[in-house]
Write a protein that holds these residues in place. Sequence first.
Motif, mmCIF file in Angstrom:
data_model
loop_
_atom_site.group_PDB
_atom_site.id
_atom_site.type_symbol
_atom_site.label_atom_id
_atom_site.label_comp_id
_atom_site.label_asym_id
_atom_site.label_seq_id
_atom_site.Cartn_x
_atom_site.Cartn_y
_atom_site.Cartn_z
ATOM 1 N N MET A 1 1.058 -1.034 -0.075
ATOM 2 C CA MET A 1 -0.016 -0.106 0.083
ATOM 3 C C MET A 1 0.910 1.156 0.014
ATOM 4 N N PRO A 2 0.635 2.099 -1.010
ATOM 5 C CA PRO A 2 1.453 3.439 -1.142
ATOM 6 C C PRO A 2 1.135 4.323 0.236
ATOM 7 N N LYS A 3 2.370 4.994 0.428
ATOM 8 C CA LYS A 3 2.178 6.206 1.500
ATOM 9 C C LYS A 3 1.119 6.824 1.416
ATOM 10 N N PRO A 4 0.162 7.600 2.165
ATOM 11 C CA PRO A 4 -0.604 8.694 1.834
ATOM 12 C C PRO A 4 0.257 9.881 1.340
ATOM 13 N N LEU A 5 -0.570 10.724 0.601
ATOM 14 C CA LEU A 5 -0.011 12.028 0.360
ATOM 15 C C LEU A 5 -0.816 13.187 0.968
ATOM 16 N N TYR A 6 -0.292 14.261 1.424
ATOM 17 C CA TYR A 6 -0.844 15.221 2.016
ATOM 18 C C TYR A 6 -0.474 16.579 1.529
ATOM 19 N N LYS A 7 -1.738 17.393 1.155
ATOM 20 C CA LYS A 7 -1.236 18.827 0.673
ATOM 21 C C LYS A 7 -1.385 19.514 1.926
ATOM 22 N N VAL A 8 -0.296 20.160 2.329
ATOM 23 C CA VAL A 8 -0.106 21.231 3.618
ATOM 24 C C VAL A 8 -0.194 22.518 2.977
ATOM 25 N N THR A 9 -1.193 23.187 3.473
ATOM 26 C CA THR A 9 -1.188 24.672 3.236
ATOM 27 C C THR A 9 -1.043 25.409 4.718
ATOM 28 N N PHE A 10 -0.114 26.328 4.670
ATOM 29 C CA PHE A 10 0.431 27.069 5.693
ATOM 30 C C PHE A 10 0.835 28.552 5.521
ATOM 31 N N LEU A 11 0.960 29.324 6.703
ATOM 32 C CA LEU A 11 1.105 30.745 6.445
ATOM 33 C C LEU A 11 2.605 30.933 6.816
ATOM 34 N N ASN A 12 3.324 31.587 5.966
ATOM 35 C CA ASN A 12 4.714 32.024 6.452
ATOM 36 C C ASN A 12 5.053 33.277 5.555
ATOM 37 N N ALA A 13 5.714 34.322 6.613
ATOM 38 C CA ALA A 13 5.994 35.381 6.254
ATOM 39 C C ALA A 13 4.996 36.265 5.123
ATOM 40 N N GLY A 14 3.901 36.131 5.689
ATOM 41 C CA GLY A 14 2.792 36.911 4.820
ATOM 42 C C GLY A 14 2.502 36.260 3.475
ATOM 43 N N LYS A 15 2.802 35.057 3.342
ATOM 44 C CA LYS A 15 2.269 34.251 2.145
ATOM 45 C C LYS A 15 1.843 32.896 2.584
ATOM 46 N N VAL A 16 1.020 32.367 1.546
ATOM 47 C CA VAL A 16 0.310 30.970 1.852
ATOM 48 C C VAL A 16 1.077 29.936 0.941
ATOM 49 N N TYR A 17 1.687 29.229 1.680
ATOM 50 C CA TYR A 17 2.481 28.055 0.980
ATOM 51 C C TYR A 17 1.606 26.773 1.005
ATOM 52 N N GLU A 18 1.687 26.201 -0.312
ATOM 53 C CA GLU A 18 1.176 24.916 -0.483
ATOM 54 C C GLU A 18 2.159 23.746 -0.944
ATOM 55 N N GLU A 76 -4.757 18.406 3.924
ATOM 56 C CA GLU A 76 -5.537 17.471 3.052
ATOM 57 C C GLU A 76 -4.929 16.051 2.599
ATOM 58 N N GLU A 77 -5.657 15.036 2.904
ATOM 59 C CA GLU A 77 -5.010 13.820 2.204
ATOM 60 C C GLU A 77 -5.690 13.856 0.937
ATOM 61 N N VAL A 78 -4.596 13.761 -0.130
ATOM 62 C CA VAL A 78 -4.749 13.798 -1.840
ATOM 63 C C VAL A 78 -4.708 12.473 -2.265
ATOM 64 N N GLU A 79 -5.157 12.166 -3.499
ATOM 65 C CA GLU A 79 -4.911 11.097 -4.578
ATOM 66 C C GLU A 79 -3.591 11.307 -5.212
ATOM 67 N N ARG A 80 -3.484 12.606 -5.678
ATOM 68 C CA ARG A 80 -2.140 12.639 -6.461
ATOM 69 C C ARG A 80 -1.660 14.448 -6.185
ATOM 70 N N LYS A 81 -0.419 14.544 -6.724
ATOM 71 C CA LYS A 81 -0.020 16.043 -6.459
ATOM 72 C C LYS A 81 -0.356 16.682 -7.416
ATOM 73 N N ALA A 82 -0.810 17.775 -7.015
ATOM 74 C CA ALA A 82 -0.820 18.966 -7.956
ATOM 75 C C ALA A 82 0.173 20.012 -8.058
ATOM 76 N N GLN A 83 0.234 21.346 -8.452
ATOM 77 C CA GLN A 83 1.192 22.076 -8.496
ATOM 78 C C GLN A 83 1.235 22.784 -7.332
ATOM 79 N N SER A 84 2.576 23.132 -6.722
ATOM 80 C CA SER A 84 2.784 23.579 -5.336
ATOM 81 C C SER A 84 2.578 24.910 -5.606
ATOM 82 N N ALA A 85 2.412 25.796 -4.718
ATOM 83 C CA ALA A 85 2.013 27.318 -4.958
ATOM 84 C C ALA A 85 2.506 28.030 -3.684
#
Length: 106
Positions: A1-18, A76-85
Motif C-alpha cells: 500500500m503506498p504511503k498517503p500524500l498530504y497537501k499542507v497549506t500554511f502561512l509563512n512571512a505573509g504568504k500562503v504556502y502549499e 488534506e489527504e489527496v490522491e495525487r500531487k498538483a502544482q505547489s504554490a
Amino acid sequence: MPKPLYKVTFLNAGKVYELYARHVASGALWGFTEVGELVFDVNEGLVVDPTEERLRDEFGNTRVLHLPMHSIVRIEEVERKAQSAIRDAATGERVVTPFPMPGKPR
C-alpha cells in the motif's frame, strides 16, 4: 500500500504556502506539527515551474518541517500531487517568481 500524500497549506512571512508531503504528525515539540518527506516535481525536460524550483531551493534539504499549529491553514489527504504554490495571504493571488533573464542583474 503506498504511503498517503498530504497537501499542507500554511502561512509563512505573509504568504500562503502549499506543499506536498508523505508524513504529517503531531510533533514532539508541543504546539507544532511535523511535516516530512516533502514531495517535489522532478522536471527533466525544458519546462520548469519557477514556483516549484523556489520551493525546492527553500525546502529541498529539509528532513522535517516543524510548523506552529496556528500557522497551518489546512492539511488534506489527496490522491495525487498538483502544482505547489505560493500565494499572497491578503489577495490569494499566486506569487510569481520571475525567471532570471541573461544579462539582467538580480
